[in-house]
Motif scaffolding. Structure first.
Motif, PDB file in Angstrom:
ATOM      1  N   LEU A   1      22.661   2.130   1.078  1.00 20.57           N
ATOM      2  CA  LEU A   1      22.243   1.973   2.472  1.00 20.57           C
ATOM      3  C   LEU A   1      21.819   3.304   3.088  1.00 20.57           C
ATOM      4  O   LEU A   1      21.053   3.329   4.051  1.00 20.57           O
ATOM      5  N   ARG A   2      22.277   4.398   2.539  1.00 17.69           N
ATOM      6  CA  ARG A   2      21.965   5.733   3.068  1.00 17.69           C
ATOM      7  C   ARG A   2      20.578   6.220   2.671  1.00 17.69           C
ATOM      8  O   ARG A   2      20.104   7.229   3.173  1.00 17.69           O
TER       9      ARG A   2
ATOM     10  N   GLY B   1       0.821  -1.200   0.000  1.00 16.76           N
ATOM     11  CA  GLY B   1       0.000   0.000   0.000  1.00 16.76           C
ATOM     12  C   GLY B   1       0.857   1.253   0.000  1.00 16.76           C
ATOM     13  O   GLY B   1       1.982   1.249   0.504  1.00 16.76           O
ATOM     14  N   LYS B   2       0.334   2.294  -0.583  1.00 13.51           N
ATOM     15  CA  LYS B   2       1.023   3.580  -0.603  1.00 13.51           C
ATOM     16  C   LYS B   2       0.050   4.639  -0.094  1.00 13.51           C
ATOM     17  O   LYS B   2      -1.098   4.696  -0.525  1.00 13.51           O
ATOM     18  N   GLU B   3       0.531   5.456   0.812  1.00 12.14           N
ATOM     19  CA  GLU B   3      -0.272   6.570   1.303  1.00 12.14           C
ATOM     20  C   GLU B   3      -0.504   7.548   0.150  1.00 12.14           C
ATOM     21  O   GLU B   3       0.328   7.669  -0.757  1.00 12.14           O
TER      22      GLU B   3
ATOM     23  N   THR C   1       8.902  -8.499   1.434  1.00 10.74           N
ATOM     24  CA  THR C   1       9.485  -9.181   0.283  1.00 10.74           C
ATOM     25  C   THR C   1       9.240 -10.680   0.273  1.00 10.74           C
ATOM     26  O   THR C   1       9.621 -11.347  -0.686  1.00 10.74           O
ATOM     27  N   LEU C   2       8.615 -11.209   1.297  1.00 12.65           N
ATOM     28  CA  LEU C   2       8.402 -12.654   1.374  1.00 12.65           C
ATOM     29  C   LEU C   2       7.633 -13.156   0.166  1.00 12.65           C
ATOM     30  O   LEU C   2       6.568 -12.652  -0.168  1.00 12.65           O
TER      31      LEU C   2
ATOM     32  N   ASP D   1      11.989   2.771   1.264  1.00 12.34           N
ATOM     33  CA  ASP D   1      11.767   1.350   1.559  1.00 12.34           C
ATOM     34  C   ASP D   1      12.012   0.467   0.339  1.00 12.34           C
ATOM     35  O   ASP D   1      12.419  -0.678   0.469  1.00 12.34           O
ATOM     36  N   GLY D   2      11.758   0.980  -0.847  1.00 11.89           N
ATOM     37  CA  GLY D   2      12.021   0.206  -2.057  1.00 11.89           C
ATOM     38  C   GLY D   2      13.501  -0.100  -2.225  1.00 11.89           C
ATOM     39  O   GLY D   2      13.869  -1.193  -2.667  1.00 11.89           O
ATOM     40  N   ILE D   3      14.341   0.843  -1.857  1.00  9.85           N
ATOM     41  CA  ILE D   3      15.790   0.613  -1.898  1.00  9.85           C
ATOM     42  C   ILE D   3      16.154  -0.454  -0.865  1.00  9.85           C
ATOM     43  O   ILE D   3      16.942  -1.362  -1.139  1.00  9.85           O
ATOM     44  N   ALA D   4      15.555  -0.372   0.323  1.00 11.37           N
ATOM     45  CA  ALA D   4      15.817  -1.372   1.365  1.00 11.37           C
ATOM     46  C   ALA D   4      15.384  -2.760   0.895  1.00 11.37           C
ATOM     47  O   ALA D   4      16.069  -3.756   1.157  1.00 11.37           O
ATOM     48  N   GLU D   5      14.259  -2.832   0.170  1.00 12.29           N
ATOM     49  CA  GLU D   5      13.810  -4.116  -0.372  1.00 12.29           C
ATOM     50  C   GLU D   5      14.792  -4.623  -1.418  1.00 12.29           C
ATOM     51  O   GLU D   5      15.110  -5.802  -1.462  1.00 12.29           O
TER      52      GLU D   5
END
Length: 166
Positions: free
Chosen positions: A136-137, A32-34, A156-157, A141-145
């Motif tokens: 990492l900086r 979901g996206k706000e 990501t499961l 959240d998409g970068i973290a995924e």
């Protein structure tokens, strides 16, 4: 179905995009996206229109100098399987090429769709260690995924990491 036209998204499209994405969120296919997040990212989106109605959307997010992510491709149920997703992906790929990107990443359950469009599943690291450290900086959240960080594992499961070389 009337002819479909893919164009750059406008702020006036954002509510329709949210309504289009929501059924995929309910089925746990997309995150979901706000509404505010969609407004902030509207310049990354294209929409597909038929008879003046938004029937699809998708986004290209630049991650690094040569790498972008395809995000949030969604179409209405009445056009599913009619090539609208293909047209959206083609428009995003053309945009990526215009920006000088040479690789596209996606994190998806829709492996058959992306596979038909030249994406291949990957398990190894996609970027070198120095770029990984820079990414990492990011607060995205998409970068973290993309980096497969532990704090986003619940997002990501079951998804497959796929890459395409342009």
């Amino acid at each position: 179905m009337a002819s479909v036209h893919v164009r750059q998204a406008r702020t006036s499209d954002v509510r329709a995009m949210r309504d289009l994405i929501e059924p995929y969120v309910q089925r746990r296919i997309l995150l979901g996206k706000e509404l505010v997040t969609l407004f902030e990212a509207v310049q990354e989106f294209v929409v597909a229109e038929a008879d003046g109605r938004v029937v699809g959307c998708g986004a290209l997010h630049v991650m690094w100098e040569d790498l972008g992510e395809i995000r949030t491709i969604a179409v209405t149920d009445d056009v599913h399987g009619s090539g609208v997703g293909h047209a959206i992906l083609e428009a995003l790929e053309a945009r990526a090429a215009d920006l000088g990107l040479s690789r596209l990443f996606c994190l998806t359950f829709e492996t058959a769709f992306f596979g038909r469009h030249g994406f291949e599943a990957v398990a190894e690291e996609i970027v070198p260690p120095d770029v990984f450290q820079q990414l990492l900086r990011s607060h995205d959240d998409g970068i973290a995924e993309f980096l497969d960080l532990a704090h986003v594992k619940q997002n990501t499961l079951g998804n497959t990491r796929m890459v395409k070389r342009l």
